[in-house]
Design a protein around this motif. Structure first.
Motif, mmCIF file in Angstrom:
data_model
loop_
_atom_site.group_PDB
_atom_site.id
_atom_site.type_symbol
_atom_site.label_atom_id
_atom_site.label_comp_id
_atom_site.label_asym_id
_atom_site.label_seq_id
_atom_site.Cartn_x
_atom_site.Cartn_y
_atom_site.Cartn_z
ATOM 1 N N SER A 181 0.857 -1.198 0.000
ATOM 2 C CA SER A 181 0.000 0.000 0.000
ATOM 3 C C SER A 181 0.883 1.234 0.000
ATOM 4 C CB SER A 181 -0.934 0.005 1.212
ATOM 5 O OG SER A 181 -0.175 0.028 2.414
ATOM 6 N N THR A 182 0.278 2.384 -0.370
ATOM 7 C CA THR A 182 1.029 3.645 -0.453
ATOM 8 C C THR A 182 0.595 4.579 0.684
ATOM 9 O OG1 THR A 182 1.105 3.410 -2.838
ATOM 10 C CG2 THR A 182 1.635 5.570 -1.951
ATOM 11 N N ALA A 183 1.570 5.204 1.359
ATOM 12 C CA ALA A 183 1.277 6.121 2.476
ATOM 13 C C ALA A 183 0.856 7.478 1.929
ATOM 14 C CB ALA A 183 2.503 6.246 3.370
ATOM 15 N N ASP A 184 0.541 8.422 2.810
ATOM 16 C CA ASP A 184 0.162 9.790 2.427
ATOM 17 C C ASP A 184 1.246 10.457 1.620
ATOM 18 O OD1 ASP A 184 -2.174 9.351 3.790
ATOM 19 O OD2 ASP A 184 -1.439 10.283 5.647
ATOM 20 N N GLN A 185 0.815 11.341 0.646
ATOM 21 C CA GLN A 185 1.761 12.019 -0.228
ATOM 22 C C GLN A 185 2.613 13.041 0.526
ATOM 23 O OE1 GLN A 185 2.281 11.310 -3.417
ATOM 24 N NE2 GLN A 185 0.743 9.666 -3.304
ATOM 25 N N GLY A 186 2.169 13.441 1.668
ATOM 26 C CA GLY A 186 2.925 14.450 2.415
ATOM 27 C C GLY A 186 4.047 13.869 3.232
ATOM 28 N N THR A 187 4.252 12.620 3.141
ATOM 29 C CA THR A 187 5.329 11.994 3.913
ATOM 30 C C THR A 187 6.669 12.523 3.441
ATOM 31 O OG1 THR A 187 3.990 10.016 4.121
ATOM 32 C CG2 THR A 187 6.328 9.816 4.618
ATOM 33 N N ALA A 188 7.539 12.814 4.378
ATOM 34 C CA ALA A 188 8.826 13.456 4.037
ATOM 35 C C ALA A 188 9.754 12.481 3.344
ATOM 36 C CB ALA A 188 9.478 14.018 5.300
ATOM 37 N N GLU A 189 9.813 11.290 3.825
ATOM 38 C CA GLU A 189 10.758 10.327 3.243
ATOM 39 C C GLU A 189 10.093 9.557 2.119
ATOM 40 O OE1 GLU A 189 12.275 7.860 6.272
ATOM 41 O OE2 GLU A 189 13.272 9.467 7.381
ATOM 42 N N ALA A 228 9.252 5.823 2.780
ATOM 43 C CA ALA A 228 8.144 5.522 3.681
ATOM 44 C C ALA A 228 6.821 5.493 2.958
ATOM 45 C CB ALA A 228 8.101 6.541 4.806
ATOM 46 N N ARG A 229 6.810 5.792 1.646
ATOM 47 C CA ARG A 229 5.564 5.811 0.898
ATOM 48 C C ARG A 229 5.015 4.415 0.670
ATOM 49 N NH1 ARG A 229 6.874 8.408 -4.459
ATOM 50 N NH2 ARG A 229 4.652 7.991 -4.828
ATOM 51 N N TYR A 230 5.823 3.345 0.745
ATOM 52 C CA TYR A 230 5.406 1.983 0.440
ATOM 53 C C TYR A 230 5.416 1.126 1.703
ATOM 54 C CZ TYR A 230 6.357 3.671 -4.204
ATOM 55 O OH TYR A 230 6.367 4.428 -5.348
ATOM 56 N N ARG A 231 4.296 0.487 1.969
ATOM 57 C CA ARG A 231 4.167 -0.340 3.154
ATOM 58 C C ARG A 231 3.578 -1.714 2.774
ATOM 59 N NH1 ARG A 231 1.588 3.949 7.498
ATOM 60 N NH2 ARG A 231 3.414 5.352 7.587
ATOM 61 N N LEU A 232 3.994 -2.724 3.528
ATOM 62 C CA LEU A 232 3.507 -4.095 3.320
ATOM 63 C C LEU A 232 2.657 -4.494 4.520
ATOM 64 C CD1 LEU A 232 3.617 -6.623 1.467
ATOM 65 C CD2 LEU A 232 5.554 -7.439 2.860
ATOM 66 N N MET A 279 12.976 -6.844 -1.338
ATOM 67 C CA MET A 279 13.174 -5.406 -1.513
ATOM 68 C C MET A 279 12.382 -4.930 -2.716
ATOM 69 S SD MET A 279 17.046 -5.240 -3.093
ATOM 70 C CE MET A 279 17.476 -6.120 -4.587
ATOM 71 N N LEU A 280 12.106 -3.612 -2.745
ATOM 72 C CA LEU A 280 11.344 -2.993 -3.819
ATOM 73 C C LEU A 280 12.194 -1.906 -4.457
ATOM 74 C CD1 LEU A 280 8.557 -2.937 -5.204
ATOM 75 C CD2 LEU A 280 7.900 -1.143 -3.568
ATOM 76 N N LEU A 281 12.400 -2.036 -5.794
ATOM 77 C CA LEU A 281 13.237 -1.084 -6.529
ATOM 78 C C LEU A 281 12.347 -0.186 -7.367
ATOM 79 C CD1 LEU A 281 16.069 -3.493 -7.854
ATOM 80 C CD2 LEU A 281 15.979 -2.232 -5.696
ATOM 81 N N ASP A 282 12.684 1.147 -7.333
ATOM 82 C CA ASP A 282 11.928 2.062 -8.196
ATOM 83 C C ASP A 282 12.499 2.030 -9.602
ATOM 84 O OD1 ASP A 282 14.290 3.415 -8.062
ATOM 85 O OD2 ASP A 282 13.523 5.085 -6.840
ATOM 86 N N ASP A 283 11.962 2.886 -10.484
ATOM 87 C CA ASP A 283 12.409 2.845 -11.878
ATOM 88 C C ASP A 283 13.836 3.308 -12.066
ATOM 89 O OD1 ASP A 283 11.973 5.428 -11.186
ATOM 90 O OD2 ASP A 283 10.511 5.865 -12.767
#
Length: 469
Positions: free
Chosen positions: A60-68, A71-75, A92-96
């Motif tokens: 799931s994705t956290a709030d857009q206002g999160t600083a880090e 921390a946007r991705y949670r299991l 682990m999860l890798l971005d583009d």
């Protein structure tokens, strides 16, 4: 001896059953291994893609206002449970851009950023010796790794034409294996047959009382050795039996020859005394009794010599042509010509069909057999009897039936002649009837005993028909 085709069929069938048994056994073992794997790793083992899909669905994705950014991705807790259930060591999860934006138990030795070449390598092979699974998730890459000793990763790639022609290659391979199996089975069956052929020949030789000398080499060497030993033992026993029989025949012949001269003197003197008018009535009776007993002794000696020769096939048959019906009538007529006592009556009855039959045989011996049966009836019926002789033709055989109106042959005598009771030689004498059976057997027939309605037995002589006029 079994035929080659039958042995080969059985050998191939046995080999086929063996191959099928081994194949089913291997399938059972594979099924057992799979069942144990399911019991060890869970009731339902999912495909690797499904495992990664289950884990990816729990992000799931956290709030857009999160600083880090990380921390946007949670299991979810369920996702972590999936990772444990599917035996992943880390994830682990890798971005583009190849950066790690989420991780779980990520080893310190693994980098936190990867280039395109790195992703290409570990997607196909290993990541620093860790076998990994890769799953694309909304433009990002979910990477989950197993322990270094947990799994082996193999990547295979074949040209399309090889995959398309696989069924054809498989059918060719199966056909070649079946052909090879049949060729080998036939070859081994033939070798087995060839090794058994001398053994079967040796067994046939033993059955025919011929000496056996087999080669004691090869697969059947031990069996051949046993047959050779058996042949030597049987040959030795047969030699001893022949020596015993020769000695017995020679002894009987010698005794018969030695008794003839004194017996002839006794008969001559007794006959002279019986005819001497100067002797009294009592002396005449005694001399006649001595003569009759001498005749009986001579008959017994002749019977003993004849039965011994017939038993060991030492009596030559003087074969001449005769008519069975005529022979029967001649035998009955001889008794009347010899002065048959009025107390006895002999009748001969012949089926008209038997008048045309012609046989080959020893007339004197056959007549001896008929006279033995008739004489037996006369001796055992001192008060007189009626003796009936019948001849007929039934089912390709000449049948002589000899019956008398007296008590007939006792059942005990029949049992002795049939071998159902021992002959002690003291109370009952069966030599005459035994000679009858031997004479008929020497002519290819057999003697039977007929149960009469009034009790006792009559005699039936059966000879195969050889020809007709």
């Amino acid at each position: 001896m079994k035929s080659l085709a039958k042995i080969i069929r059985r050998y191939v069938a046995s080999a086929g059953v063996l191959v099928l048994t081994v194949a089913f056994f291997n399938l059972a073992v594979l099924y057992l291994i799979g069942w144990q794997s399911v019991q060890r790793h869970g009731e339902r083992r999912l495909h690797a893609g499904e495992e990664m899909e289950h884990v990816a669905a729990e992000f799931s994705t956290a709030d857009q206002g999160t600083a880090e950014h990380a921390a946007r991705y949670r299991l979810s807790e369920k996702g972590y449970a999936y990772l444990e259930e599917y035996h992943f060591l880390w994830s682990m999860l890798l971005d583009d851009g190849g950066n790690v934006v989420w991780s779980w138990r990520l080893p310190e030795e693994l980098p936190r950023s990867y280039g395109l070449a790195d992703v290409a390598k570990f997607s196909r092979w290993y990541l620093m010796d860790y076998p990994v699974r890769v799953w694309e998730m909304n433009g990002m890459l979910l990477v989950s790794g197993y322990g270094k000793e947990y799994a082996v990763k193999i990547n295979l790639m074949y040209p399309l034409w090889q995959i398309q022609s696989f069924p054809r290659y498989l059918s060719i391979a199966v056909g070649m294996n079946v052909a090879l199996f049949l060729v080998l089975a036939l070859w081994f069956a033939y070798r087995f047959y060839r090794s058994l052929r001398p053994v079967c020949a040796g067994i046939d030789a033993l059955a025919e009382k011929r000496p056996v000398l087999l080669s004691e080499k090869g697969m059947t060497g031990e069996l051949a050795n046993r047959l050779n030993q058996t042949s030597r033992i049987l040959e030795k026993q047969d030699r001893k039996l022949r020596q015993r029989d020769d000695a017995r025949t020679s002894w009987i012949s010698g005794v018969s020859h030695d008794i003839r001269t004194p017996l002839a003197l006794i008969m001559g003197y007794s006959e002279a005394l019986a005819e001497n008018p100067e002797l009294g009535e009592e002396a005449h009776c005694q001399a006649e009794a001595v003569r009759q007993q001498s005749l009986l002794i001579r008959q017994l000696i002749e019977d003993l010599n004849l039965t011994s020769k017939l038993e060991y096939h030492a009596q030559p048959l003087r074969m001449t042509e005769y008519c069975p019906a005529v022979l029967l009538r001649e035998t009955a007529a001889e008794y009347y010509n010899e002065g048959l006592d009025e107390r006895y009556e002999i009748t001969a009855e012949a089926d008209p069909r038997t008048e045309r039959i012609r046989q080959q045989g020893d007339i004197q011996l056959l007549k001896r057999a008929l006279r033995n049966v008739i004489g037996n009836s006369i001796r055992h019926n001192p008060k007189g009897c009626r003796i009936t002789l019948r001849i007929s033709e039934e089912m390709g055989c000449v049948i002589w039936k000899l019956l008398d109106s007296g008590p007939g042959i006792p059942e005990r005598v029949v049992d002795i002649l049939a071998g159902r009771q021992a002959d002690n030689g003291k109370e009952i004498h069966v030599m005459g009837l035994r000679i009858v059976r031997q004479i008929i057997a020497a002519h290819g027939g057999h003697a039977d005993f007929l149960k009469k309605e009034a009790g006792g037995y009559g005699v039936e002589l059966v000879l195969p028909v050889e020809g007709e006029l």
